[in-house]
Enzyme design. Structure first.
Site, PDB file in Angstrom:
ATOM      1  N   ASP A 195       0.751  -1.220  -0.055  1.00  0.00           N
ATOM      2  CA  ASP A 195      -0.011   0.033  -0.120  1.00  0.00           C
ATOM      3  C   ASP A 195       0.864   1.466  -0.008  1.00  0.00           C
ATOM      4  OD1 ASP A 195      -2.420   1.577  -0.134  1.00  0.00           O
ATOM      5  OD2 ASP A 195      -2.601   1.386   2.204  1.00  0.00           O
ATOM      6  N   GLY A 196       0.169   2.277  -0.406  1.00  0.00           N
ATOM      7  CA  GLY A 196       1.055   3.662  -0.396  1.00  0.00           C
ATOM      8  C   GLY A 196       1.397   4.213  -1.881  1.00  0.00           C
ATOM      9  N   ARG A 231      -4.802  -1.558   9.016  1.00  0.00           N
ATOM     10  CA  ARG A 231      -6.068  -2.592   8.464  1.00  0.00           C
ATOM     11  C   ARG A 231      -5.676  -3.828   7.387  1.00  0.00           C
ATOM     12  NH1 ARG A 231      -7.939   2.472   6.893  1.00  0.00           N
ATOM     13  NH2 ARG A 231      -7.364   2.898   4.592  1.00  0.00           N
ATOM     14  N   LEU A 246      10.627 -20.388  -4.742  1.00  0.00           N
ATOM     15  CA  LEU A 246       9.442 -19.553  -4.213  1.00  0.00           C
ATOM     16  C   LEU A 246       8.157 -19.768  -5.042  1.00  0.00           C
ATOM     17  CD1 LEU A 246       8.770 -17.072  -2.472  1.00  0.00           C
ATOM     18  CD2 LEU A 246       9.295 -15.716  -4.362  1.00  0.00           C
ATOM     19  N   HIS A 261       1.901   3.659  -9.228  1.00  0.00           N
ATOM     20  CA  HIS A 261       2.015   2.136  -9.385  1.00  0.00           C
ATOM     21  C   HIS A 261       3.110   1.851 -10.341  1.00  0.00           C
ATOM     22  CE1 HIS A 261      -1.869   2.453  -7.227  1.00  0.00           C
ATOM     23  NE2 HIS A 261      -2.535   3.256  -8.243  1.00  0.00           N
ATOM     24  N   SER A 282      -7.963  -5.092   5.128  1.00  0.00           N
ATOM     25  CA  SER A 282      -8.525  -4.608   3.844  1.00  0.00           C
ATOM     26  C   SER A 282      -9.015  -6.013   2.911  1.00  0.00           C
ATOM     27  CB  SER A 282      -7.819  -3.614   2.849  1.00  0.00           C
ATOM     28  OG  SER A 282      -7.585  -2.582   3.697  1.00  0.00           O
TER      29      SER A 282
HETATM   30  C1  IPE Z   1      -5.455  -2.664  -0.230  1.00  0.00           C
HETATM   31  O1  IPE Z   1      -5.184  -1.488  -0.145  1.00  0.00           O
HETATM   32  C2  IPE Z   1      -5.518  -3.516  -1.653  1.00  0.00           C
HETATM   33  C3  IPE Z   1      -4.221  -3.552  -2.213  1.00  0.00           C
HETATM   34  C4  IPE Z   1      -2.975  -3.380  -1.577  1.00  0.00           C
HETATM   35  C5  IPE Z   1      -4.335  -4.115  -3.197  1.00  0.00           C
HETATM   36  P1  IPE Z   1      -6.214  -0.358  -0.538  1.00  0.00           P
HETATM   37  O2  IPE Z   1      -5.454   1.049  -0.417  1.00  0.00           O
HETATM   38  O3  IPE Z   1      -7.354  -0.544  -1.436  1.00  0.00           O
HETATM   39  O4  IPE Z   1      -6.975  -0.555   0.961  1.00  0.00           O
HETATM   40  P2  IPE Z   1      -7.764   0.583   1.514  1.00  0.00           P
HETATM   41  O5  IPE Z   1      -9.021   1.025   0.629  1.00  0.00           O
HETATM   42  O6  IPE Z   1      -6.960   1.773   1.972  1.00  0.00           O
HETATM   43  O7  IPE Z   1      -8.251  -0.155   2.886  1.00  0.00           O
HETATM   44  C1  IPE Z   2      -1.562   0.350  -3.099  1.00  0.00           C
HETATM   45  O1  IPE Z   2      -1.392   1.713  -3.280  1.00  0.00           O
HETATM   46  C2  IPE Z   2      -1.864  -0.235  -4.624  1.00  0.00           C
HETATM   47  C3  IPE Z   2      -3.384  -0.812  -4.747  1.00  0.00           C
HETATM   48  C4  IPE Z   2      -4.311  -0.789  -3.758  1.00  0.00           C
HETATM   49  C5  IPE Z   2      -3.734  -1.287  -6.088  1.00  0.00           C
HETATM   50  P1  IPE Z   2      -2.707   2.679  -3.188  1.00  0.00           P
HETATM   51  O2  IPE Z   2      -3.038   3.028  -4.623  1.00  0.00           O
HETATM   52  O3  IPE Z   2      -3.795   2.126  -2.249  1.00  0.00           O
HETATM   53  O4  IPE Z   2      -1.998   3.947  -2.601  1.00  0.00           O
HETATM   54  P2  IPE Z   2      -2.522   4.955  -1.412  1.00  0.00           P
HETATM   55  O5  IPE Z   2      -2.956   4.001  -0.295  1.00  0.00           O
HETATM   56  O6  IPE Z   2      -3.751   5.558  -2.154  1.00  0.00           O
HETATM   57  O7  IPE Z   2      -1.446   5.857  -0.998  1.00  0.00           O
HETATM   58 MG    MG Z   3      -4.309   2.301  -0.510  1.00  0.00          MG
END
Ligand code: IPE
Ligand code: IPE
Ligand code: MG
Length: 602
Positions: A362-363, A537, A474, A379, A539
């Site tokens: 995430d992030g 969390r 792996l 991404h 998710s």
């Molecule tokens: C969880 O991240 C899904 C993935 C990393 C693919 P999200 O960014 O979608 O999660 P929420 O919406 O913050 O819970």
């Molecule tokens: C995680 O990064 C990738 C996916 C959910 C696909 P995010 O796109 O959720 O990045 P943030 O949480 O918005 O920073």
């Molecule tokens: Mg996210």
């Protein structure tokens, strides 16, 4: 300003001389392609010179007019055999191969891919008769684009995938046809001299007598009409709208400049008149520099705006060299390339190593927003490198199962452009040859739903599963269009069906009955669940499998993650006491984390 070689960290004097030889050869033999290479960032240019010179050398070996086809094929084979035998030692007495070997080691190019490109040079044109433009396009596509394809591989290794083939297949194919038809027109005199001008009957039939007049070097009205027709055709093919859309700005600028230069070549063809039958038509240096001077500024700006995410390996680094093709099926997995810092994985006590690590990556969006970039750039630019890093780290530390959350069933709430970009990244990664080559011995699996996903992506995922299913390294589970609740609902539906047919008695149902209907029932439960990006969390990730997972949250945004973060997570995990509901065991059973080691790792 340090020289290009210095910027590319090529310090060894013999290697510098070898690369300089390649550079001079490219500049002398094909100033237009050379100038396109110079739009690359300095760190990649020497690799481009080396590859260009290597293709040119192999092409020369295959292309000596006086010899028979068999003799030329043998010369080409001798050249590629020499390369193969010199590769393990890491050097060659031939300057071009020496530079190429260095390039392959620095950028982890695969010998099998290069060999494939070299062997396409072996195609013999003489005596070939093609009926249609489609047949012509297939033939030139195989024969002539190996250098461009390898340049794209190089960019992908540096973290900038250029997935033209994937995104705009038809437009890209037509564009390549345009490049090759322009080459044919420019070098008409050369091809006529060698008697290997190839044009389809479909077009020659429209200009009766033109083919004979060309053979006789007679600049007749039929020949002139044919040339004007072909020039217009090449221009139409070169102008493919939208080809550069959504590409990294560096390669996009290179592509636009190549198009302009090829139009200038066609201008030179039109201006040449009868001279076209006796010498190549080339744009003047003034015309070239009018196109190139502003392009250099724009390209430099583009690369500064979005720098290359991956650095080359240090020159002393000895990577696991790819096995030659004929050994591939029986080969044993090679170690992952080392981290550029030289960091090595920590030693984890036996019995304290997790079997299955699952990661919520995430992030990306916040990482991009922080830099003033659109979310999808997060991404694309950073996340690919981080994912590769973590996979290398998992392979290096000897993890057996890694699951990556790439797209959740809830992520459909995002805008279409972001979703499209996520899927395209995934397809690219699946075609990247750190996945397709079996060097890591990695087995790939997909967990998720098909509905809504582009057909291409589904095909790529299934193809990756199929191609890697016998591997023993792996196990990487890519969770794409995955939701824990969706997986459980599907398992529940299976059980309900079994109950209605009488195959299952609901009164005797066990947890194992449900677990058998999960997407990958043989995958062990998640031992360590790690989420980056600061949220606390899960998710909807692996709800069943992570029931007793140790949870590790870190604040780093995914694109900034590297394999050392995974090692740190595993080191911390190794100190946790897992009780699964039992009473605590005596303190000596759960040592304190070795904070010194953990801090030293970052
Ligand atoms: C969880 O991240 C899904 C993935 C990393 C693919 P999200 O960014 O979608 O999660 P929420 O919406 O913050 O819970
Ligand atoms: C995680 O990064 C990738 C996916 C959910 C696909 P995010 O796109 O959720 O990045 P943030 O949480 O918005 O920073
Ligand atoms: Mg996210």
């Amino acid at each position: 300003m340090p020289s290009t070689l210095t910027q590319a960290a090529i310090d060894d004097p013999a290697l510098r001389a070898a690369y300089t030889h390649c550079r001079r050869t490219a500049r002398r033999e094909d100033p237009v392609e050379y100038s396109i290479m110079q739009l690359m960032p300095p760190v990649l240019r020497p690799a481009c010179w080396a590859m260009w010179a290597a293709f040119n050398a192999a092409d020369d070996a295959a292309d000596t007019e006086a010899e028979t086809h068999a003799a030329r094929a043998a010369r080409l084979k001798a050249w590629t055999d020499a390369l193969e035998s010199e590769l393990p030692a890491g050097h060659s007495n031939d300057p071009i191969r020496s530079a190429l070997i260095d390039t392959m080691r620095r950028w982890r190019l695969d010998l099998a891919d290069l060999q494939l490109s070299f062997t396409t040079l072996d195609g013999d044109a003489r005596g070939r008769r093609l009926q249609t433009w489609d047949q012509w396009s297939t033939w030139v596509g195989d024969l002539n684009l190996s250098w461009a394809a390898q340049t794209m591989t190089l960019l992908a290794r540096a973290g900038v995938p250029v997935p033209l083939w994937l995104r705009r297949k038809d437009a890209y194919q037509r564009y390549l046809d345009g490049l090759y038809l322009t080459d044919t027109l420019t070098d008409l005199a050369h091809d006529l001299a060698r008697d290997d001008l190839i044009l389809p009957a479909e077009v020659l039939d429209q200009f009766p007598a033109a083919a004979d007049h060309l053979q006789e070097r007679h600049w007749s009205p039929a020949v002139q009409d044919l040339i004007s027709h072909l020039t217009a055709q090449a221009r139409r093919w070169l102008d493919q709208p939208g080809l550069t859309g959504a590409l990294h700005p560096g390669p996009a600028e290179m592509l636009r400049t190549a198009t302009r230069l090829f139009h200038a070549r066609l201008d030179a063809v039109q201006a040449a008149g009868p001279a076209l039958l006796s010498r190549p038509a080339v744009p003047t240096p003034l015309v070239r520099s009018r196109i190139l001077a502003p392009a250099r500024i724009r390209a430099a700006f583009a690369w500064r705006l979005a720098p290359l995410p991956a650095a080359p390996l240090t020159p002393n680094y000895a990577p696991a060299l790819p096995a030659p093709r004929h050994h591939r099926s029986s080969h044993t997995p090679q170690p992952a390339p080392a981290h550029p810092s030289g960091a090595r994985p920590p030693a984890i006590a036996a019995g304290r190593m997790p079997r299955h690590v699952a990661v919520i990556m995430d992030g990306n969006g916040r990482w991009a927003t922080q830099r003033g970039l659109p979310r999808h750039e997060g991404h694309r630019i950073g996340a690919d490198a981080a994912t590769r890093e973590v996979i290398y780290g998992a392979a290096e530390i000897g993890l057996s199962h890694l699951s990556l959350y790439a797209f959740s069933t809830e992520n459909w709430k995002r805008d279409t452009q972001e979703i499209t970009c996520l899927f395209e990244n995934l397809s690219e990664q699946l075609r990247d040859d750190f996945v397709t080559s079996d060097s890591l011995g990695m087995r790939i699996r997909w967990a998720g739903r098909t509905d809504g996903l582009p057909e291409d992506l589904v095909e790529d995922l299934l193809q990756a599963e199929q191609a890697t299913r016998h591997r023993t390294g792996l196990t990487l589970t890519l969770c794409v269009n995955y939701g824990g609740r969706a997986e459980l609902t599907q398992a529940a539906a299976h059980l309900a069906r079994a109950a209605t047919t009488g195959a299952l008695n609901p009164d005797h149902m066990t947890e194992a009955d449900l677990a058998r209907h999960l997407l990958w029932p043989d995958t062990p439960d998640v031992d360590l669940l790690w989420r980056t990006g600061g949220e606390r969390r899960i998710s909807n990730f692996l709800l069943w499998q992570a029931a007793y997972a140790e949870i590790h949250f870190t604040d780093t945004y995914w694109p900034d993650v590297d394999r050392r973060d995974l090692w740190q997570a595993i080191t911390e995990y190794s100190t946790r006491q897992r009780r699964h509901g039992a009473a605590p065991t005596p303190a000596h059973d759960h040592p304190r984390p070795n904070m010194h080691r953990i801090q030293a790792m970052r």
